[in-house]
Design a protein around this motif. Structure first.
Motif, mmCIF file in Angstrom:
data_model
loop_
_atom_site.group_PDB
_atom_site.id
_atom_site.type_symbol
_atom_site.label_atom_id
_atom_site.label_comp_id
_atom_site.label_asym_id
_atom_site.label_seq_id
_atom_site.Cartn_x
_atom_site.Cartn_y
_atom_site.Cartn_z
ATOM 1 N N GLY A 38 0.812 -1.215 0.000
ATOM 2 C CA GLY A 38 0.000 0.000 0.000
ATOM 3 C C GLY A 38 0.839 1.257 0.000
ATOM 4 N N ASP A 39 0.145 2.372 0.194
ATOM 5 C CA ASP A 39 0.827 3.666 0.216
ATOM 6 C C ASP A 39 1.733 3.728 1.444
ATOM 7 O OD1 ASP A 39 -0.687 4.186 -1.981
ATOM 8 O OD2 ASP A 39 -1.876 5.805 -1.099
ATOM 9 N N PRO A 40 2.847 4.488 1.338
ATOM 10 C CA PRO A 40 3.770 4.571 2.462
ATOM 11 C C PRO A 40 3.086 5.160 3.699
ATOM 12 C CG PRO A 40 4.475 6.003 0.647
ATOM 13 C CD PRO A 40 3.268 5.281 0.191
ATOM 14 N N GLU A 41 3.499 4.720 4.864
ATOM 15 C CA GLU A 41 3.053 5.235 6.171
ATOM 16 C C GLU A 41 1.649 4.800 6.588
ATOM 17 O OE1 GLU A 41 5.826 9.160 5.572
ATOM 18 O OE2 GLU A 41 3.757 9.409 6.283
ATOM 19 N N HIS A 100 -13.975 3.708 -7.879
ATOM 20 C CA HIS A 100 -13.455 3.789 -6.512
ATOM 21 C C HIS A 100 -11.929 3.708 -6.498
ATOM 22 C CE1 HIS A 100 -17.256 3.628 -4.406
ATOM 23 N NE2 HIS A 100 -17.643 2.709 -5.260
ATOM 24 N N THR A 101 -11.311 4.461 -5.560
ATOM 25 C CA THR A 101 -9.853 4.414 -5.430
ATOM 26 C C THR A 101 -9.482 3.654 -4.157
ATOM 27 O OG1 THR A 101 -9.875 6.530 -4.274
ATOM 28 C CG2 THR A 101 -9.495 6.587 -6.666
ATOM 29 N N PHE A 102 -8.274 3.105 -4.148
ATOM 30 C CA PHE A 102 -7.803 2.283 -3.030
ATOM 31 C C PHE A 102 -6.335 2.615 -2.750
ATOM 32 C CE2 PHE A 102 -11.123 0.170 -5.376
ATOM 33 C CZ PHE A 102 -12.018 -0.170 -4.370
ATOM 34 N N ASN A 103 -5.958 2.551 -1.446
ATOM 35 C CA ASN A 103 -4.561 2.853 -1.101
ATOM 36 C C ASN A 103 -3.876 1.686 -0.386
ATOM 37 O OD1 ASN A 103 -5.813 2.983 1.374
ATOM 38 N ND2 ASN A 103 -5.442 5.178 1.717
ATOM 39 N N PHE A 104 -4.528 0.544 -0.324
ATOM 40 C CA PHE A 104 -4.020 -0.570 0.478
ATOM 41 C C PHE A 104 -4.592 -1.869 -0.067
ATOM 42 C CE2 PHE A 104 -4.176 -3.470 4.062
ATOM 43 C CZ PHE A 104 -3.042 -3.174 4.813
ATOM 44 N N VAL A 105 -3.775 -2.931 -0.050
ATOM 45 C CA VAL A 105 -4.306 -4.245 -0.430
ATOM 46 C C VAL A 105 -3.781 -5.315 0.525
ATOM 47 C CG1 VAL A 105 -2.483 -4.675 -2.178
ATOM 48 C CG2 VAL A 105 -4.639 -5.933 -2.296
ATOM 49 N N GLU A 156 -12.416 -2.942 10.473
ATOM 50 C CA GLU A 156 -11.338 -2.301 11.212
ATOM 51 C C GLU A 156 -11.503 -0.777 11.211
ATOM 52 O OE1 GLU A 156 -10.956 -4.707 8.992
ATOM 53 O OE2 GLU A 156 -10.257 -6.333 10.281
ATOM 54 N N ARG A 157 -11.084 -0.185 12.329
ATOM 55 C CA ARG A 157 -11.357 1.250 12.485
ATOM 56 C C ARG A 157 -10.518 2.111 11.534
ATOM 57 N NH1 ARG A 157 -7.893 4.213 15.347
ATOM 58 N NH2 ARG A 157 -6.084 3.124 16.185
ATOM 59 N N GLU A 158 -9.459 1.522 10.962
ATOM 60 C CA GLU A 158 -8.634 2.311 10.033
ATOM 61 C C GLU A 158 -9.296 2.527 8.671
ATOM 62 O OE1 GLU A 158 -7.491 -0.434 11.603
ATOM 63 O OE2 GLU A 158 -5.382 -0.214 12.192
ATOM 64 N N LEU A 159 -10.339 1.741 8.376
ATOM 65 C CA LEU A 159 -10.963 1.879 7.056
ATOM 66 C C LEU A 159 -11.738 3.190 6.962
ATOM 67 C CD1 LEU A 159 -12.374 -1.736 6.536
ATOM 68 C CD2 LEU A 159 -10.420 -0.684 5.388
ATOM 69 N N VAL A 160 -11.677 3.816 5.819
ATOM 70 C CA VAL A 160 -12.487 5.020 5.605
ATOM 71 C C VAL A 160 -13.964 4.605 5.739
ATOM 72 C CG1 VAL A 160 -13.209 6.708 3.860
ATOM 73 C CG2 VAL A 160 -10.772 6.123 4.110
ATOM 74 N N MET A 212 -7.596 5.047 6.231
ATOM 75 C CA MET A 212 -7.398 6.460 6.569
ATOM 76 C C MET A 212 -5.917 6.739 6.767
ATOM 77 S SD MET A 212 -10.498 7.533 9.043
ATOM 78 C CE MET A 212 -10.507 6.145 10.128
ATOM 79 N N THR A 213 -5.499 7.896 6.359
ATOM 80 C CA THR A 213 -4.110 8.288 6.584
ATOM 81 C C THR A 213 -3.967 8.664 8.063
ATOM 82 O OG1 THR A 213 -4.707 10.465 5.826
ATOM 83 C CG2 THR A 213 -3.667 9.025 4.233
#
Ligand code: AKG
Length: 244
Positions: free
Chosen positions: A98-101, A133-138, A157-161, A239-240
């Motif tokens: 996924g995206d960094p960080e 739809h866009t995605f930043n993690f797999v 999970e609470r991190e999901l948008v 979510m970032t």
């Protein structure tokens, strides 16, 4: 699976021209690329999913081969799961890209994604083209055969948008995939709602849309007759850090 297909979106069933841009959340607004099979809408109380073959056989074969060669799965501590206070070996291989960080906690384990590689970006971009739809993690799960599996869980999970859909793409062996309503689980079930059983085919895309993961658990049960591997990729919008 057809038992649960309420209807084929009218525009796709009837063909016809019209809007050009894909609009999120509205399968009927999506133009099928030429030769692409139509979406099937899978609906039940609190369940909102769309399913279709995304890749033709030759392309799916090619992608499966690339995934086998290029995806590097987690090893060591990252191969264990924390369930009801105990650590277990995961009955499959797993890794996230996924995206960094970004980070993502799944069954008590926090994953740091590896950076995108071309084959994963290719699949991700195809889903975006197809759905809007866009995605930043797999999260990638590899099941070496029908003995490998994943137990009932929700992707909540609470991190999901909030309310973002999860795009589940499968390659390799066709496997059964089961949805079970939260009120119909185990000894304390308060209602009898039939589980929904799908078969996720080579090259297929299952869009799990809000509120499916609020009310329905899903699993990939053991199927001893399956002798060949399967790779599943669930693309998510996490979510970032600033928003968590
Ligand atoms: O392999 C599958 O189809 C299911 C994967 C899954 O449940 C998940 O990634 O949360």
């Amino acid at each position: 699976m057809d038992r649960y297909v309420v209807k084929r979106p009218a525009r796709e069933a009837g063909g016809g021209g019209g809007r050009k841009r894909p609009r999120p959340e509205d399968p009927a607004s999506r133009e099928p690329a030429s030769g692409n099979p139509p979406w099937q809408e899978i609906r039940a109380e609190g369940l909102n999913c769309d399913y279709r073959l995304l890749f033709g056989r030759a392309e799916a074969d090619e992608i499966f081969q690339q995934l086998e060669e290029e995806v590097e799965y987690f090893e060591g501590e990252m191969t264990k799961l924390h369930v009801f206070g105990k650590w277990h070996n995961i009955p499959r291989k797993q890794v996230s890209y996924g995206d960094p960080e970004l980070t993502y906690t799944y069954s008590g384990v926090t994953f740091s994604p590896k950076p995108w590689i071309p084959v994963l970006s290719r699949i991700r971009d195809r889903i975006t083209l197809d759905t809007g739809h866009t995605f930043n993690f797999v999260l990638i799960n590899r099941y070496k055969d029908g003995g490998d599996h994943i137990g009932e869980h929700r992707d909540d999970e609470r991190e999901l948008v909030p309310r973002s859909p999860i795009a589940s793409v499968s390659f390799g062996a066709c496997r059964d995939f089961v949805f079970r309503h939260c009120d119909s689980r185990g000894k304390n079930a308060t209602r009898h709602i039939k589980p929904i059983k799908l078969q996720l085919a080579h090259g297929s895309l299952l869009m799990m849309k809000y509120p499916t993961n609020v009310y329905w658990y899903h699993s990939l049960p053991i199927r001893k007759k399956v002798l060949t591997p399967r790779i599943n990729l669930t693309f998510r919008k996490v979510m970032t850090l600033a928003k968590k």
